[in-house]
Design an enzyme around this catalytic site. Sequence first.
Site, PDB file in Angstrom:
ATOM      1  N   HIS A   1     -11.421  -6.230   8.024  1.00  0.00           N
ATOM      2  CA  HIS A   1     -12.076  -5.931   6.745  1.00  0.00           C
ATOM      3  C   HIS A   1     -13.389  -5.186   6.957  1.00  0.00           C
ATOM      4  O   HIS A   1     -14.337  -5.354   6.184  1.00  0.00           O
ATOM      5  CB  HIS A   1     -12.336  -7.224   5.951  1.00  0.00           C
ATOM      6  CG  HIS A   1     -11.108  -7.956   5.557  1.00  0.00           C
ATOM      7  ND1 HIS A   1     -10.479  -8.834   6.404  1.00  0.00           N
ATOM      8  CD2 HIS A   1     -10.371  -7.924   4.410  1.00  0.00           C
ATOM      9  CE1 HIS A   1      -9.405  -9.333   5.798  1.00  0.00           C
ATOM     10  NE2 HIS A   1      -9.321  -8.800   4.590  1.00  0.00           N
TER      11      HIS A   1
ATOM     12  N   GLU B   1       0.826  -1.202   0.000  1.00  0.00           N
ATOM     13  CA  GLU B   1       0.000   0.000   0.000  1.00  0.00           C
ATOM     14  C   GLU B   1       0.865   1.259   0.000  1.00  0.00           C
ATOM     15  O   GLU B   1       0.517   2.266  -0.638  1.00  0.00           O
ATOM     16  CB  GLU B   1      -0.943  -0.003   1.204  1.00  0.00           C
ATOM     17  CG  GLU B   1      -2.088  -1.001   1.100  1.00  0.00           C
ATOM     18  CD  GLU B   1      -1.659  -2.443   1.361  1.00  0.00           C
ATOM     19  OE1 GLU B   1      -2.408  -3.375   1.000  1.00  0.00           O
ATOM     20  OE2 GLU B   1      -0.557  -2.633   1.932  1.00  0.00           O
TER      21      GLU B   1
END
Length: 365
Positions: free
Chosen positions: A167, A97
């Site tokens: 998540h 990321e």
Amino acid sequence: MFASRTLQSKSAIRSYQRSFLSTVAASVSGNENTIQNSEVQMNLFTAVNNAMDIAMKTDDSAILFGEDVAFGGVFRCSQNMREKFGPERVFNTPLSENGIAGFAIGYASMGGTAIGEIQFADYIFPAFDQIVNEMAKYRYRSGNQWNCGGVTLRAPCGAVGHGGHYHSQSPEAYLAHTPGIVVVMPRGPKAAKGLLLSAIRSPDPVVFLEPKGLYRVAVEDVPEGDYELPLGKAEVIRNGSDVTIVGWGGHLTVLSKACDRAKEEYGIDAELIDLQTILPWDTDTVEQSVKKTGKLIVSHEAPITCGFGAEVVAKMQERCFLSLEAPMQRVCGYDTPFPLVFEKYYIPDELKNLEAIRYVCHYAQ
């Protein structure tokens, strides 16, 4: 010097392209039946896909990249994009990321349009150094000699029913503490397409948070052509006179149900506002509503402590104190990691919001 001239040249080209396209669109806008105004049903992920498709067709410098993006992405938002635009404009990245954000900044600093995908908003934290210390400060530290305003980082966020603590998170409050970026979270397909196109074309870097629980659930009639919705502008999606309720993203579905029940069961007429943009947020629209109703409830999925609802409440305390008829309420997630089996208890559902509505209206009597 070379980078600065390259940036100015590419920016000028992109401005010309947009001006030309706007002129063409205006020349046909008189016909109400043109494709520009026609609507088709889309869910959230197809609206996002459609927005990126338009952005890449109208801007040759636009590229799309991220983990599994070339294959369509985990949520299929980039489906068929590689086939349309080729592997040089749509491609996968390593599982990094920080690398995705850094690459986006570098490409945008040379005048390009970078659309990066962080596969889940929960994993945006490794990119915080690039987002907070580079992307947000790039223009400021150079005295506006260069910038990376062409960056848009997309990230699926929020509860999905089975995501657990890795998540399901909503990191908008972390991001909103960063001057120099724009933070957006749409509530559905129509808003998502218009806001995403505005984000991609914005002169400022944008983090675009997409409520993943709505990718396939939310379906709306969405304009088929190219359109933008303004960043930094809230929308009053339900007019009312008794209490102001503020939210954003997928949580607006919950708040809409709470407003319906308040009207049906107690005759309470709630005004519901979607912030749409978290940073900068539309203080004026909320202020006008609170001064009208005298009451405010802010609700979001993220934990209550230092959640963005605290900022909304603090600002309304400054601006609306003499108009308030009841203590302002925050109905939010708990100060715990996002649970898996206890998600239904963690979420600030319609019943919790309904109770807050009843409380402030009863208090004011």
